[in-house]
Design an enzyme around this catalytic site. Structure first.
Site, PDB file in Angstrom:
ATOM      1  CD  GLU A 131       2.520   5.613  -5.651  1.00  0.00           C
ATOM      2  OE1 GLU A 131       2.397   5.549  -5.008  1.00  0.00           O
ATOM      3  OE2 GLU A 131       1.967   4.482  -6.261  1.00  0.00           O
ATOM      4  CD  GLU A 174       4.043   9.074   6.027  1.00  0.00           C
ATOM      5  OE1 GLU A 174       3.242   8.776   7.088  1.00  0.00           O
ATOM      6  OE2 GLU A 174       4.757   9.415   4.994  1.00  0.00           O
ATOM      7  N   GLY A 189       0.823  -1.600  -0.092  1.00  0.00           N
ATOM      8  CA  GLY A 189      -0.252   0.197   0.225  1.00  0.00           C
ATOM      9  C   GLY A 189       0.765   1.381   0.090  1.00  0.00           C
ATOM     10  CD  GLU A 238       6.848  -5.871  -2.437  1.00  0.00           C
ATOM     11  OE1 GLU A 238       7.444  -4.830  -2.861  1.00  0.00           O
ATOM     12  OE2 GLU A 238       7.277  -6.897  -2.348  1.00  0.00           O
ATOM     13  N   GLY A 281       2.749   2.293   5.655  1.00  0.00           N
ATOM     14  CA  GLY A 281       3.597   1.666   5.326  1.00  0.00           C
ATOM     15  C   GLY A 281       4.287   1.887   7.072  1.00  0.00           C
ATOM     16  CB  CYS A 318       3.049  -0.070  -7.208  1.00  0.00           C
ATOM     17  SG  CYS A 318       3.125  -2.344  -7.998  1.00  0.00           S
TER      18      CYS A 318
HETATM   19  P1  NAD Z   1      -3.422   2.178   1.478  1.00  0.00           P
HETATM   20  O1  NAD Z   1      -2.264   2.809   1.868  1.00  0.00           O
HETATM   21  O2  NAD Z   1      -4.278   3.313   1.372  1.00  0.00           O
HETATM   22  O3  NAD Z   1      -4.508   0.855   1.807  1.00  0.00           O
HETATM   23  C1  NAD Z   1      -3.328  -0.667   2.370  1.00  0.00           C
HETATM   24  C2  NAD Z   1      -4.535  -1.400   2.262  1.00  0.00           C
HETATM   25  O4  NAD Z   1      -4.132  -0.933   4.252  1.00  0.00           O
HETATM   26  C3  NAD Z   1      -5.801  -1.537   2.551  1.00  0.00           C
HETATM   27  O5  NAD Z   1      -6.423  -2.712   3.026  1.00  0.00           O
HETATM   28  C4  NAD Z   1      -6.066  -0.457   3.509  1.00  0.00           C
HETATM   29  O6  NAD Z   1      -7.444  -0.517   4.493  1.00  0.00           O
HETATM   30  C5  NAD Z   1      -5.278  -0.725   4.919  1.00  0.00           C
HETATM   31  N1  NAD Z   1      -4.681   0.578   5.610  1.00  0.00           N
HETATM   32  C6  NAD Z   1      -5.168   1.236   5.701  1.00  0.00           C
HETATM   33  N2  NAD Z   1      -4.572   2.357   7.022  1.00  0.00           N
HETATM   34  C7  NAD Z   1      -4.366   1.120   7.402  1.00  0.00           C
HETATM   35  C8  NAD Z   1      -3.097   1.806   8.999  1.00  0.00           C
HETATM   36  N3  NAD Z   1      -3.229   2.000   9.686  1.00  0.00           N
HETATM   37  N4  NAD Z   1      -2.982  -0.197   9.603  1.00  0.00           N
HETATM   38  C9  NAD Z   1      -2.794  -1.275   8.873  1.00  0.00           C
HETATM   39  N5  NAD Z   1      -3.454  -1.383   7.916  1.00  0.00           N
HETATM   40  C10 NAD Z   1      -4.032  -0.238   6.821  1.00  0.00           C
HETATM   41  O7  NAD Z   1      -2.999   1.358  -0.306  1.00  0.00           O
HETATM   42  P2  NAD Z   1      -3.775   1.935  -1.372  1.00  0.00           P
HETATM   43  O8  NAD Z   1      -4.737   3.449  -1.688  1.00  0.00           O
HETATM   44  O9  NAD Z   1      -5.075   1.245  -1.306  1.00  0.00           O
HETATM   45  O10 NAD Z   1      -2.648   1.161  -2.522  1.00  0.00           O
HETATM   46  C11 NAD Z   1      -2.186   1.898  -3.146  1.00  0.00           C
HETATM   47  C12 NAD Z   1      -0.524   2.555  -3.377  1.00  0.00           C
HETATM   48  O11 NAD Z   1      -0.297   1.101  -3.055  1.00  0.00           O
HETATM   49  C13 NAD Z   1      -0.003   3.329  -4.003  1.00  0.00           C
HETATM   50  O12 NAD Z   1       0.956   4.071  -3.026  1.00  0.00           O
HETATM   51  C14 NAD Z   1       0.674   2.043  -4.880  1.00  0.00           C
HETATM   52  O13 NAD Z   1       1.917   2.108  -5.250  1.00  0.00           O
HETATM   53  C15 NAD Z   1       1.311   0.519  -3.663  1.00  0.00           C
HETATM   54  N6  NAD Z   1       1.161  -0.685  -3.863  1.00  0.00           N
HETATM   55  C16 NAD Z   1       2.023  -1.773  -3.581  1.00  0.00           C
HETATM   56  C17 NAD Z   1       2.748  -2.243  -4.031  1.00  0.00           C
HETATM   57  C18 NAD Z   1       3.965  -3.177  -4.154  1.00  0.00           C
HETATM   58  O14 NAD Z   1       4.295  -3.588  -4.571  1.00  0.00           O
HETATM   59  N7  NAD Z   1       5.135  -2.215  -4.590  1.00  0.00           N
HETATM   60  C19 NAD Z   1       1.865  -2.808  -5.401  1.00  0.00           C
HETATM   61  C20 NAD Z   1       1.085  -2.497  -5.175  1.00  0.00           C
HETATM   62  C21 NAD Z   1       0.317  -1.167  -4.665  1.00  0.00           C
END
Ligand code: NAD
Length: 476
Positions: free
Chosen positions: A380, A225, A222, A244, A227, A278
């Site tokens: 990004e 921030e 995700g 990731e 992460g 991503c």
């Molecule tokens: P996000 O960080 O908003 O959410 C990702 C997941 O985390 C969701 O399931 C969300 O509900 C959960 N989440 C939210 N707050 C949390 C917390 N405080 N604690 C634990 N979990 C929490 O990301 P998104 O908007 O769903 O995805 C887009 C991002 O993901 C982009 O930045 C993209 O580059 C990245 N991404 C990275 C990869 C990779 O492999 N590097 C692959 C796909 C997407």
């Protein structure tokens, strides 16, 4: 649908649900339980009870289940892909690819995990040494909405093959395909409790997965921030982490590149999945000797991409997945327009017409002549917007490419062996492509440098990331 805990389909303990809408039409696709911390605790208990039997199974028996599940996923691809398009928005052919990609990953770990892991040696003076690989225990997986099936595959393939059990949380706006895939794994013989799927908000379900000390490893995909928050929450329990995170992949087009192939590379690399990948091409650097021609031809190609409902024939790009994402994309384009940062040569706005009114659409957008310090390059942009800049040669291209807080992927387009050698050596990224961008086969490790994260998924060593070594010295 309901959430999956201990092989049973359950409502959340609170009894609350949330709707999942089709981003192309606004129609209701389905509902999922609004889970909370208590639901995660109950899933952890189930995963804990299932662990010893699952870990004790022979790797071959475990891997057979992955193989049978992969075959069933392929057989049901049409229905799964339609569900994925309905909840996520991507064109149906991309959804078909993604479902096949999930099956590819299970098949890959089926093959790998049938091979015994570990080492042994007769260490003179110390005795017989064996190094066993043991599963970690209960693992947690938190995934985003952009590629839910593939990312679920990255998380579960190696983890389950290595003998762990898991609690997985899909994203709020795309949980349904993940639930269906988990159901198929159960039908293929995965014992109850080995894979549990808890749906709900990140702030409750996600945080409990990150924090709960019974979970020994968290794999998160995700935003950066989020992460960071996951890492902080996981730290007190000394958990292993795979993060990731985001990316801002550069694509460098050299003077000798095959322009037609590079243009197709940009179109796929940037506009696949409506730019919500991503490792999408997020910064384009073109040698100044070909930049004008390249931008002219690319503009014509981008203007020809048909935007619409991913289920409709001929659609090349669907809507964004969620309103927050659409608003972020529109606001970054507006900011660049206000500051006069480059020229918007294609798109730059939502499409007009009755058929777009209810969906989260934005036109594929190309911004040419963007200054290197523009926010379009430094942030990004998770949507269909591509900034382009001309560069004076390889030195400048590599400097700009590496000048990012991210280091997920990068590509160079050339047939010059010296340029390939230098670029593949110097590009600071977890994966570097030459004359292609975006493909991530399960055989190669995937992850980023710098702010793009920690650890790798895929590849044979992902099994190591989901197990730990135990050395045994025997002296008779
Ligand atoms: P996000 O960080 O908003 O959410 C990702 C997941 O985390 C969701 O399931 C969300 O509900 C959960 N989440 C939210 N707050 C949390 C917390 N405080 N604690 C634990 N979990 C929490 O990301 P998104 O908007 O769903 O995805 C887009 C991002 O993901 C982009 O930045 C993209 O580059 C990245 N991404 C990275 C990869 C990779 O492999 N590097 C692959 C796909 C997407």
């Amino acid at each position: 649908m309901k959430m999956l805990i201990n092989g049973e389909w359950r409502d959340s303990i609170s009894g609350r649900i949330f709707p999942v809408h089709n981003p192309a039409t606004g129609d209701l696709v389905g509902e999922a339980p609004l889970g909370g911390e208590d639901d995660v605790v109950s899933a952890i208990e189930a995963a804990g009870e299932a662990f010893s039997d699952w870990a004790a199974k022979s790797p071959r028996d475990r891997s057979k289940i992955l193989f049978f599940a992969a075959a069933e996923v392929r057989r049901r691809n049409t229905d799964l892909a339609a569900l994925l398009t309905a909840e996520q928005g991507k064109p149906i052919r991309e959804a078909v690819d993604e479902i096949n990609g999930f099956a590819n990953i299970l098949e890959y770990y089926h093959g790998l995990s049938a091979v015994p892991q570990g080492e042994f040696a007769n260490l003179k003076g110390y005795g017989r040494a064996t190094v066993e690989r043991r599963p970690l225990g209960i693992c947690g997986a938190i995934i985003p909405w952009n590629m839910p099936a593939i990312i679920m595959g990255w998380k579960i393939g190696a983890a389950l093959a290595a003998g762990n059990t898991m609690v997985l949380k899909p994203a709020r706006t795309a949980p349904l395909t993940c639930l269906r895939l988990a159901e198929i794994l159960g039908e293929a013989g995965l014992p109850p409790g080995v894979l549990n799927v808890v749906t709900g908000p990140g702030e409750t379900v996600g945080r409990e997965i990150a924090r709960n000390p019974s979970i020994r490893k968290v794999s998160f995909t995700g935003e950066v921030e989020t992460g960071r928050q996951v890492a902080l929450d996981a730290a007190p329990a000394m958990k292993r982490l795979t993060l990731e995170l985001g990316g801002s992949d550069p694509m460098i087009v050299c003077a000798d590149a095959d322009i037609g192939a590079a243009i197709e590379g940009v179109v796929r690399g940037r506009f696949y999945n409506c730019g919500q990948v991503c490792t999408a091409v997020k910064r384009l650097y073109v040698d100044e000797s070909i930049a004008d021609e390249f931008v002219r031809r690319l503009t014509a190609r981008v203007e020809g991409i048909v935007v619409g409902n991913g289920m409709d024939r001929g659609v090349g790009m669907g809507p964004l997945n969620n309103r927050a994402g659409l608003e972020r994309v529109a606001s970054v384009v507006d900011a660049a327009r206000e500051r006069d940062e480059g020229e918007i040569v294609a798109g730059g706005r939502a499409p007009e017409g009755e058929e777009y009114k209810r969906g989260l659409f934005f036109l594929p957008t190309l911004v040419a002549g963007v200054p290197h310090d523009s926010v379009l390059f430094s942030e990004e942009v998770f949507g269909p917007v591509l900034p382009v800049a001309a560069v004076s040669g390889l030195d400048e291209a590599l400097t700009l490419a590496n000048n990012s807080r991210y280091g997920l992927g990068a590509s160079v387009w050339t047939h010059d062996a010296n340029v390939i050698a230098r670029a593949t050596e110097e590009l600071d990224a977890g994966i570097v492509w030459v004359n292609q961008h975006l493909k991530i086969p399960p055989e190669v490790p995937f992850g980023g440098t710098k702010g793009s994260g920690i650890g790798r998924e895929n590849g044979s060593r992902a099994l190591d990331e989901y197990s730990e070594e135990k050395a045994v010295l025997v002296r008779l």
